[in-house]
Design an enzyme around this catalytic site. Structure first.
Site, PDB file in Angstrom:
ATOM      1  N   HIS A 116       6.412   1.637   5.358  1.00  0.00           N
ATOM      2  CA  HIS A 116       7.857   0.859   5.430  1.00  0.00           C
ATOM      3  C   HIS A 116       8.533   1.162   6.658  1.00  0.00           C
ATOM      4  O   HIS A 116       9.522   0.732   6.944  1.00  0.00           O
ATOM      5  CB  HIS A 116       8.449   1.327   4.119  1.00  0.00           C
ATOM      6  CG  HIS A 116       7.964   0.857   2.799  1.00  0.00           C
ATOM      7  ND1 HIS A 116       7.566  -0.204   2.576  1.00  0.00           N
ATOM      8  CD2 HIS A 116       7.787   1.750   1.751  1.00  0.00           C
ATOM      9  CE1 HIS A 116       6.854  -0.410   1.223  1.00  0.00           C
ATOM     10  NE2 HIS A 116       7.100   0.941   0.665  1.00  0.00           N
ATOM     11  N   ASP A 152      -1.452  -0.465  -0.988  1.00  0.00           N
ATOM     12  CA  ASP A 152      -0.406   0.091  -1.487  1.00  0.00           C
ATOM     13  C   ASP A 152       0.334  -1.086  -2.523  1.00  0.00           C
ATOM     14  O   ASP A 152       0.489  -2.084  -2.105  1.00  0.00           O
ATOM     15  CB  ASP A 152       0.750   0.700  -0.494  1.00  0.00           C
ATOM     16  CG  ASP A 152       2.002   1.383  -1.436  1.00  0.00           C
ATOM     17  OD1 ASP A 152       1.558   2.802  -1.270  1.00  0.00           O
ATOM     18  OD2 ASP A 152       2.780   0.751  -1.720  1.00  0.00           O
ATOM     19  N   HIS A 154       3.413  -1.785  -2.684  1.00  0.00           N
ATOM     20  CA  HIS A 154       4.567  -2.169  -2.225  1.00  0.00           C
ATOM     21  C   HIS A 154       4.140  -2.959  -0.942  1.00  0.00           C
ATOM     22  O   HIS A 154       3.209  -2.402  -0.088  1.00  0.00           O
ATOM     23  CB  HIS A 154       5.565  -1.221  -1.645  1.00  0.00           C
ATOM     24  CG  HIS A 154       6.045  -0.399  -3.094  1.00  0.00           C
ATOM     25  ND1 HIS A 154       5.221   0.752  -3.474  1.00  0.00           N
ATOM     26  CD2 HIS A 154       6.809  -0.807  -4.133  1.00  0.00           C
ATOM     27  CE1 HIS A 154       5.948   1.176  -4.512  1.00  0.00           C
ATOM     28  NE2 HIS A 154       7.020   0.058  -4.875  1.00  0.00           N
ATOM     29  N   ASP A 232      -0.217   3.107  -5.994  1.00  0.00           N
ATOM     30  CA  ASP A 232       0.791   2.999  -6.675  1.00  0.00           C
ATOM     31  C   ASP A 232       0.525   1.509  -7.429  1.00  0.00           C
ATOM     32  O   ASP A 232       1.383   1.310  -8.303  1.00  0.00           O
ATOM     33  CB  ASP A 232       2.185   2.942  -6.272  1.00  0.00           C
ATOM     34  CG  ASP A 232       2.076   2.523  -4.714  1.00  0.00           C
ATOM     35  OD1 ASP A 232       1.352   1.925  -4.361  1.00  0.00           O
ATOM     36  OD2 ASP A 232       3.198   2.836  -4.132  1.00  0.00           O
TER      37      ASP A 232
HETATM   38 ZN   LIG Z   1       4.105   1.969  -2.488  1.00  0.00          ZN
END
Ligand SMILES: [Zn+2]
Length: 296
Positions: A116, A152, A154, A232
């Site tokens: 991120h 991931d 996200h 995740d």
């Molecule tokens: Zn994540």
């Protein structure tokens, strides 16, 4: 052949009560891996990272910000020596790159994660973008076509922002949308390919989307693959609404190996208590997949 695990205690030396990105993510995985006997492992410590290597991906303002003792945002606290921990994680990514290039099977088991973090901003538990730092290092040290694969749950917004339209690389991210950080609904630039998955998408469909992303990645004909390995999207993860099971991470490892291209994996997210099992399943998949290296 053994699997190289890059880790050290610097990555468990910081924590904040109640934060899901916690030291036990690493310590329980280390314990699990040390206890098992199925996979021969080779433990290594992260190497150093030079400022110049970090500054290909980040601004000097971001590096300076990591020294200022105020929280960056609610997700991304300031910790004493977070800069040192983030540099160790980036150093592990560079070590993983080197290992992949000589044909080793390698996994960086470090925190903080990185995908991120953008050029100028730490966010989403991430301080330095480990994968982007490694990809940019690869591109100036001989790799011609580098792909990132980010599973991931996200969106890897930081990786996308840093590598957008960079010649010689392409990014493939499969993630839940809508979800944090709110990006990744569509492709970006000429080299960032996004595969949004709706919350609660049935597992078979989720896996088919992962398969499509891998097929597109393969069509890019990379000579090196950098994997943002987040766990995740697991059905039991508290942070999102994924539906994957341990055997799906095993399949991902196998499928990546099956592409026959050198690759390295870096831990990103994964917040359930089952994280050690998911990492172990992935590593077993990586090791059992068909190998046909063309050293790149
Ligand atoms: Zn994540």
């Amino acid at each position: 052949m053994s699997v190289k695990i890059i880790t050290d205690e610097r990555c468990t030396g910081y924590s904040r009560e109640g934060h899901p990105e916690r030291p036990a993510r690493i310590s329980t995985a280390v314990e699990r891996l040390k206890k098992q006997t199925e996979l021969p492992l080779d433990w290594a410590a992260p190497g150093a990272v030079e400022d110049a290597q970090i500054l290909r991906a980040h601004s000097s303002e971001l590096l300076a910000r990591l020294q200022i003792p105020h929280d960056i945002d609610g997700d991304t606290p300031f910790y004493e020596n977070i800069a040192g921990a983030a540099r160790a994680s980036a150093g592990a990514a560079l070590g993983a790159l080197k290992a992949a290039r000589v044909g080793e099977t390698v996994f960086s088991l470090m925190r903080p994660p990185g995908h991120h973090a953008t050029r100028d901003r730490a966010m989403g538990f991430c301080y330095l973008n480990n994968i982007a730092i490694a990809v940019l290092e690869a591109l100036v040290t001989g790799s011609k076509r580098v792909a990132t694969f980010d599973f991931d749950v996200h969106h890897g917004n930081g990786t996308e922002a840093i590598l957008l339209n960079r010649p010689g690389c392409a990014c493939f991210s499969v993630h839940q949308f809508p979800c944090y950080p709110g990006t990744g609904a569509a492709n970006a630039g000429d080299n960032c390919f996004n595969y949004p998955v709706a919350p609660g998408t049935p597992r078979e469909t989720f896996r088919a989307i992962l398969g499509r992303a891998l097929s597109d990645l393969n069509n890019f004909r990379p000579d090196l693959i950098a994997v943002s390995a987040g766990f995740d999207a697991y059905a039991g993860d508290p942070l999102a609404d994924g539906t994957l099971l341990a055997e799906d991470f095993h399949w991902l490892g196998q499928s990546l190996r099956g592409l026959g291209v050198p690759f390295f994996s870096l831990l990103e997210g994964g917040y359930s208590q089952d994280l050690p099992e998911l990492i172990f399943a992935y590593l077993k998949g990586v090791e059992s997949g068909k190998r046909s290296f063309n050293h790149g």
